[in-house]
Scaffold this motif. Sequence first.
Motif, PDB file in Angstrom:
ATOM      1  N   LYS A 118       0.816  -1.212   0.000  1.00 38.94           N
ATOM      2  CA  LYS A 118       0.000   0.000   0.000  1.00 38.94           C
ATOM      3  C   LYS A 118       0.854   1.268   0.000  1.00 38.94           C
ATOM      4  CE  LYS A 118      -3.994  -2.103   2.278  1.00 38.94           C
ATOM      5  NZ  LYS A 118      -4.842  -2.146   3.494  1.00 38.94           N
ATOM      6  N   ALA A 119       2.016   1.191  -0.595  1.00 42.00           N
ATOM      7  CA  ALA A 119       2.885   2.361  -0.688  1.00 42.00           C
ATOM      8  C   ALA A 119       2.237   3.415  -1.579  1.00 42.00           C
ATOM      9  CB  ALA A 119       4.242   1.959  -1.263  1.00 42.00           C
ATOM     10  N   PRO A 120       2.548   4.685  -1.343  1.00 36.40           N
ATOM     11  CA  PRO A 120       2.026   5.736  -2.238  1.00 36.40           C
ATOM     12  C   PRO A 120       2.412   5.457  -3.686  1.00 36.40           C
ATOM     13  CG  PRO A 120       3.061   6.697  -0.301  1.00 36.40           C
ATOM     14  CD  PRO A 120       3.376   5.238  -0.265  1.00 36.40           C
ATOM     15  N   SER A 121       1.489   5.660  -4.595  1.00 38.40           N
ATOM     16  CA  SER A 121       1.728   5.294  -5.983  1.00 38.40           C
ATOM     17  C   SER A 121       2.205   6.458  -6.853  1.00 38.40           C
ATOM     18  CB  SER A 121       0.434   4.727  -6.592  1.00 38.40           C
ATOM     19  OG  SER A 121      -0.612   5.677  -6.490  1.00 38.40           O
ATOM     20  N   ASN A 122       2.070   7.687  -6.373  1.00 39.08           N
ATOM     21  CA  ASN A 122       2.491   8.803  -7.219  1.00 39.08           C
ATOM     22  C   ASN A 122       4.000   8.943  -7.236  1.00 39.08           C
ATOM     23  OD1 ASN A 122       2.539   9.516  -4.567  1.00 39.08           O
ATOM     24  ND2 ASN A 122       1.286  11.334  -4.765  1.00 39.08           N
ATOM     25  N   SER A 123       4.517   9.593  -8.256  1.00 38.72           N
ATOM     26  CA  SER A 123       5.965   9.641  -8.479  1.00 38.72           C
ATOM     27  C   SER A 123       6.552  10.984  -8.075  1.00 38.72           C
ATOM     28  CB  SER A 123       6.269   9.353  -9.950  1.00 38.72           C
ATOM     29  OG  SER A 123       5.559  10.276 -10.759  1.00 38.72           O
ATOM     30  N   LYS A 124       6.391  11.344  -6.834  1.00 42.13           N
ATOM     31  CA  LYS A 124       6.968  12.585  -6.338  1.00 42.13           C
ATOM     32  C   LYS A 124       8.479  12.444  -6.202  1.00 42.13           C
ATOM     33  CE  LYS A 124       2.910  13.790  -3.482  1.00 42.13           C
ATOM     34  NZ  LYS A 124       2.531  15.064  -4.095  1.00 42.13           N
ATOM     35  N   LYS A 125       9.157  13.577  -6.204  1.00 39.02           N
ATOM     36  CA  LYS A 125      10.581  13.611  -5.945  1.00 39.02           C
ATOM     37  C   LYS A 125      10.818  13.812  -4.451  1.00 39.02           C
ATOM     38  CE  LYS A 125      11.942  12.977 -10.126  1.00 39.02           C
ATOM     39  NZ  LYS A 125      12.650  11.715 -10.480  1.00 39.02           N
ATOM     40  N   GLU A 126      12.092  13.656  -4.037  1.00 40.22           N
ATOM     41  CA  GLU A 126      12.408  13.716  -2.610  1.00 40.22           C
ATOM     42  C   GLU A 126      11.891  14.988  -1.951  1.00 40.22           C
ATOM     43  OE1 GLU A 126      16.596  13.114  -2.094  1.00 40.22           O
ATOM     44  OE2 GLU A 126      16.399  10.937  -2.044  1.00 40.22           O
ATOM     45  N   ASP A 127      12.093  16.124  -2.608  1.00 41.82           N
ATOM     46  CA  ASP A 127      11.692  17.382  -1.984  1.00 41.82           C
ATOM     47  C   ASP A 127      10.177  17.521  -1.917  1.00 41.82           C
ATOM     48  OD1 ASP A 127      12.858  19.789  -0.792  1.00 41.82           O
ATOM     49  OD2 ASP A 127      11.730  20.846  -2.359  1.00 41.82           O
TER      50      ASP A 127
END
Length: 622
Positions: free
Chosen positions: A136-145
């Motif tokens: 159930k990890a977040p699926s969106n592809s955000k960057k570290e910041d």
Amino acid sequence: MNRLLQIVGMRVIVKNIGLHLSGLIQSSGLVLLLTGALFLFSESAVAQEGIKGKLNDFADNAATKKSSEKEQKEVEKLSTELKTAKAQIDSAKAEKQVIDSIFRAEQEIGGVATNNEAKVIDTLAFEERFFSVKKKAPSNSKKEDDWRKKYLFTHTNVYKKVHELDSTKQVFGWHPFWMGTAYKSYNFSLLSTIAYFSYELDPATGGYKSIHDWKTTALIDSAKRYNCDVLLSVTNFGRANNAAFLANQSAQATFINTLISLLKERDADGVNIDFEQIPGSSRAAFNNFIIDLSSSLRSVRKDYKITLAIPAIDFDNVYDIPQLNQYIDTYVVMGYEFYGSNSTVAGPVAPLGSGNIWWQYNLESAVNEYLTLGIPKSKLLLGLPYYGAEWETYDLRFPSKVKEFIRYPMFRDIRKNHYNSGCCEDEVSKSKFYVYRDKNNNYRQIWYEDSVSLGKKYDWVIENDLGGVGIWALGYDNGYTELWELLASKFALSDKEAIAVAKTRSRFSFRRYLSLAFRVLNNPYTLIRNPRPLFGIFGAIFGLSMGGFFLLYRYGHRLKRVFKLLIKSGITLLILLGVALIFIALQYMGLKEVSYLLGGFVIGVIIFLLFSHRFISEKNLP
């Protein structure tokens, strides 16, 4: 109650089958039996009318075809018994409705689970819950910041003291990609291994769906500065995905080649395999995959590490431990989710013991089972949660039945919102819990781990001489230091012990520099990602060069011709070596870096020749 109804229904069907099986096998009455069974299990009035129509059609056809009186009697008898069976099921449904009403009334009045209710948990529900945590990890592809902004990571309250870990114990931690820049608050001196989570495997091809910030994150360089090993965690979830990948040798070859490339690119130290829900039928294929992975990685670099995340229970008898022991360096038991999202009873996420209250499976039984299977204690780490579980319950006492699962709060959230509200410890499970009423006047229970409960579980690990502990997940305590301080108190050497160990080490260890040389030869890009060794090498070369210049300048006129020839040969060798380095650099660096390298090399050669020309030039004697 559902099971009771199923048993009643089945007993009716079995009775009918037993009464008519012998006669129906020899006649067309078998069709009637099947049709009747469909009638029993049909919930739709339309479907039931359709089945009745088929019975009537069959009867008409039988009459038209002058069927025997015996067949007609069988039809009439079966129809009668079908009506009786339907009446029994209708009666059972009515009984169930009454019992359900009583149950709901009892829940409103009480809601405290009995010991037996708390102890009897569906193993399938535990398996489903267990394997859903990381899935159930977040699926969106955000960057570290972006993750930093989402979770408001802070780096103001950080435990910075540098420690020396006890070499007999490992501290293993996962860094999930959604923890973003939380690693800036990690004390890497208290971690022996950190696994970046994750390489999301595409089971059809062996490539990755995503590796998130693996290629750019500064976490790896930060860990390396403290001699903390860095692994890439590889995930594959679900029976179908694992069966497909383990049956596809081409996909496995692609994966291994891709993995080696990614490890070399970041000068990482190995891999953490986190395949969850491997079907039992893939047991042999999984063994072969691990053997292939081990031989392939270690043919590139002998000290690559292979670690394996394993569930608290080997649900499908997948792990052939005697075989795997030859290739796996470390096993991490994922010791959590004993109670969680689909539990009918609220309870500890990671119970050390069960007593007469909790389900019989716990951390102690999980570890003992794997030790019995043959995992050496030194290779076995106990993974523990930096998170808790919260439910809406029927009662504030425990064990209490669950109305609704609410969430999995991170330690930082529990610490912020409930730490000063008063809490309790369950002596049996060695876990903490907190009970309260929410703003809607509903009962809530939170079960979690803190520095006290984790400390007792760490002590148990040490007392039983296990290899160490694992953490799911680093960053979940961001903003607070007590869990780092706990690791220091349990697994780090004292100041006096650390000083004594430091005195026995030579900073200029031949083995250390030999290892570095091999790593650079395997991947020259290492020196670009981590230039500190490069500075040391250049410093040593600069010092030797200055010493050589001084000797030439001061004593050059005394050198014999043979030494002058040796110097000339050395210069020629250095030029050839420099040219070779430039060609190698072309594969790993951009044009800008190569230009700097080439320019520096040319300038260095010119300066050297200007200083040494008068001493090594040949002169014709008269």
